[in-house]
Scaffold this motif. Structure first.
Motif, short mmCIF file in Angstrom:
data_model
loop_
_atom_site.label_atom_id
_atom_site.label_comp_id
_atom_site.label_asym_id
_atom_site.label_seq_id
_atom_site.Cartn_x
_atom_site.Cartn_y
_atom_site.Cartn_z
N PHE A 121 26.45 12.02 -6.51
CA PHE A 121 26.12 12.58 -5.81
C PHE A 121 26.06 12.60 -4.19
CE2 PHE A 121 26.01 15.16 -9.47
CZ PHE A 121 27.54 15.88 -9.20
N ARG A 122 25.79 11.36 -3.98
CA ARG A 122 25.26 11.35 -2.29
C ARG A 122 25.65 10.81 -1.39
NH1 ARG A 122 21.47 13.99 0.34
NH2 ARG A 122 20.52 11.88 1.09
N ARG A 123 27.41 10.15 -2.14
CA ARG A 123 28.26 9.00 -2.16
C ARG A 123 29.98 9.95 -2.38
NH1 ARG A 123 25.93 5.15 -5.30
NH2 ARG A 123 27.48 4.87 -7.37
N PRO A 124 30.77 9.66 -1.33
CA PRO A 124 32.18 10.20 -2.45
C PRO A 124 32.46 9.83 -3.07
CG PRO A 124 31.80 8.87 0.58
CD PRO A 124 30.92 9.03 -0.02
N PRO A 125 33.55 10.44 -3.59
CA PRO A 125 34.33 9.89 -5.00
C PRO A 125 34.56 8.80 -5.30
CG PRO A 125 35.30 11.96 -4.45
CD PRO A 125 33.98 11.03 -3.39
N PRO A 126 35.00 7.91 -6.03
CA PRO A 126 36.11 6.69 -5.84
C PRO A 126 37.86 6.88 -6.16
CG PRO A 126 35.43 7.16 -8.72
CD PRO A 126 34.28 7.93 -7.78
N ASP A 127 37.79 6.02 -5.37
CA ASP A 127 39.32 6.33 -4.94
C ASP A 127 40.93 6.12 -6.07
OD1 ASP A 127 38.66 6.32 -2.08
OD2 ASP A 127 39.49 3.66 -2.22
N GLU A 128 39.85 6.00 -7.30
CA GLU A 128 41.00 6.12 -8.20
C GLU A 128 39.60 6.30 -9.69
OE1 GLU A 128 44.38 5.61 -8.77
OE2 GLU A 128 44.39 5.39 -6.14
N PRO A 129 40.11 6.49 -10.82
CA PRO A 129 39.73 6.91 -11.91
C PRO A 129 38.66 5.59 -12.78
CG PRO A 129 41.55 8.12 -12.44
CD PRO A 129 41.35 7.20 -10.80
N PRO A 130 37.45 5.73 -13.39
CA PRO A 130 37.68 4.77 -14.16
C PRO A 130 38.35 4.49 -15.61
CG PRO A 130 35.38 6.63 -13.53
CD PRO A 130 36.42 6.70 -12.96
N GLU A 131 38.24 3.49 -16.01
CA GLU A 131 39.08 3.30 -16.65
C GLU A 131 38.83 4.63 -18.21
OE1 GLU A 131 41.25 0.17 -19.88
OE2 GLU A 131 39.44 -0.25 -17.95
N GLY A 132 39.83 5.40 -18.09
CA GLY A 132 39.91 6.19 -19.78
C GLY A 132 39.08 7.45 -19.06
N PHE A 133 38.94 7.68 -18.15
CA PHE A 133 38.01 8.65 -17.66
C PHE A 133 39.39 9.96 -17.66
CE2 PHE A 133 36.78 11.73 -13.87
CZ PHE A 133 35.39 11.45 -14.46
#
Length: 342
Positions: A293-305
């Motif tokens: 929550f202290r940083r922006p979300p990733p550009d791509e979802p983790p595998e299987g998300f």
């Protein structure tokens, strides 16, 4: 293994997958069985939030004067159906208003009931009507048993649920959706269920209703933070849109911390039994999700998300699920100790 056994296991696996991820198993939606289809359409995966709120009320009510299991069980069914109806109606209103579209998160993290072809508009309307009629029947029975306050709780909950997305009020669009959820999943659900169970209320129950409501708001804050880039251009001014990404994420963390503080206060003031402090065992989960929550979300979802582009909502839900389960466990232990002591 017989063909029938294999088919049964396949169905159970499909239902479990849908309940765990809000999504159907991979494959064409046309091949889905009816149960999996409606689990996805109704978003049944999030119904445990309501079940926990009801169990908080139930466990506080056990052993209290006037406790009646018949009305307690009926109230639990009633609030679950109300949540179900709310999910169905939200999709109806958002589709008709144009908020939901093929490139909006509602249709990205899970198949949209109508846009994906899971069900027809007519079927969704019919399902909404049937669920609301069943809830109305429960309301009538509980009102006869417990009196007019049941109507007040039910009408307030229905009004806030409808106003969340329905015009002309559309609380969600005006930055009032989050307070709406706090009131509904906190005082209305917990106090309403408790009242149906025992026929009276007290201030300790009101205090005890708030902590879990904060966790529900934290999940919604996470979801609206994920959706903010989509909502802002549409003029949907949720609290995260109003606060901005960084402050919204910090506010969500604040809600999760406030849950522990309020549980501690409720125990200190006698509104909850001391075993409710078992919720402290969920702090490691909060510590684990905190850095995300202290940083922006990733550009791509983790595998299987499974629910991308929802990110913060999923993280908040992981914490809420564990903290809520521990709250129920603690209250259950407290109810057992209270019963033995008497």
């Amino acid at each position: 293994m017989t063909d029938a056994t294999g088919a049964t296991r396949s169905l159970l696996a499909s239902w479990a997958y849908a309940l765990r991820t809000t999504n159907p198993p991979p494959g064409p939606v046309e091949r889905l069985d009816a149960v999996t289809r409606w689990i996805v359409v109704s978003r049944a995966a999030v119904l445990p939030m309501t079940l926990v709120a009801g169990l908080v009320a139930a466990l506080l009510a056990i052993g209290e004067p006037g406790m009646d299991w018949r009305w307690l069980v009926l109230a639990l069914v009633g609030i679950t159906l109300a949540h179900l109806a709310n999910n169905l109606m939200n999709d109806l209103y958002d589709t008709r208003s144009g908020s939901d579209s093929a490139d909006y998160p509602r249709a990205l993290y899970a198949p949209h009931p109508i846009l994906s072809g899971l069900v027809s508009l007519r079927a969704l309307v019919l399902a909404s009507v049937l669920v609301n009629v069943a809830d109305l029947a429960i309301l009538v029975v509980l009102t006869v048993a417990r009196g007019w306050p049941v109507v007040a709780f039910a009408l307030a909950g229905f009004a806030l649920s409808v106003a969340y997305t329905a015009p002309p009020v559309r609380l969600k669009k005006r930055g009032l959706g989050e307070p709406d959820v706090l009131v509904v999943w906190g005082p209305l659900m917990v106090c309403g269920t408790y009242y149906c169970a025992v026929g009276h209320l007290s201030w300790p129950v009101l205090l005890a209703s708030v902590p879990y409501g904060l966790l529900c708001v934290a999940v919604l804050m996470g979801k609206h933070t994920d959706k903010a880039p989509y909502d802002e251009p549409l003029g949907i001014r949720t609290v995260p849109v109003l606060l901005g990404q960084v402050r919204a994420r910090n506010a969500t963390l604040g809600l999760m911390v406030a849950f522990y503080l309020l549980v501690g206060l409720a125990v200190l003031l006698g509104a909850m039994p001391w075993p409710a402090l078992l919720v402290l065992l969920a702090i490691p989960r909060l510590v684990k999700v905190w850095p995300y929550f202290r940083r922006p979300p990733p550009d791509e979802p983790p595998e299987g998300f499974p629910v991308w582009p929802l990110w913060y909502a999923a993280l908040a839900w992981l914490h809420t699920r564990q903290a809520g389960a521990l709250l129920v466990l603690g209250l259950a232990v407290g109810a057992i100790l209270r019963t033995v002591a008497r």
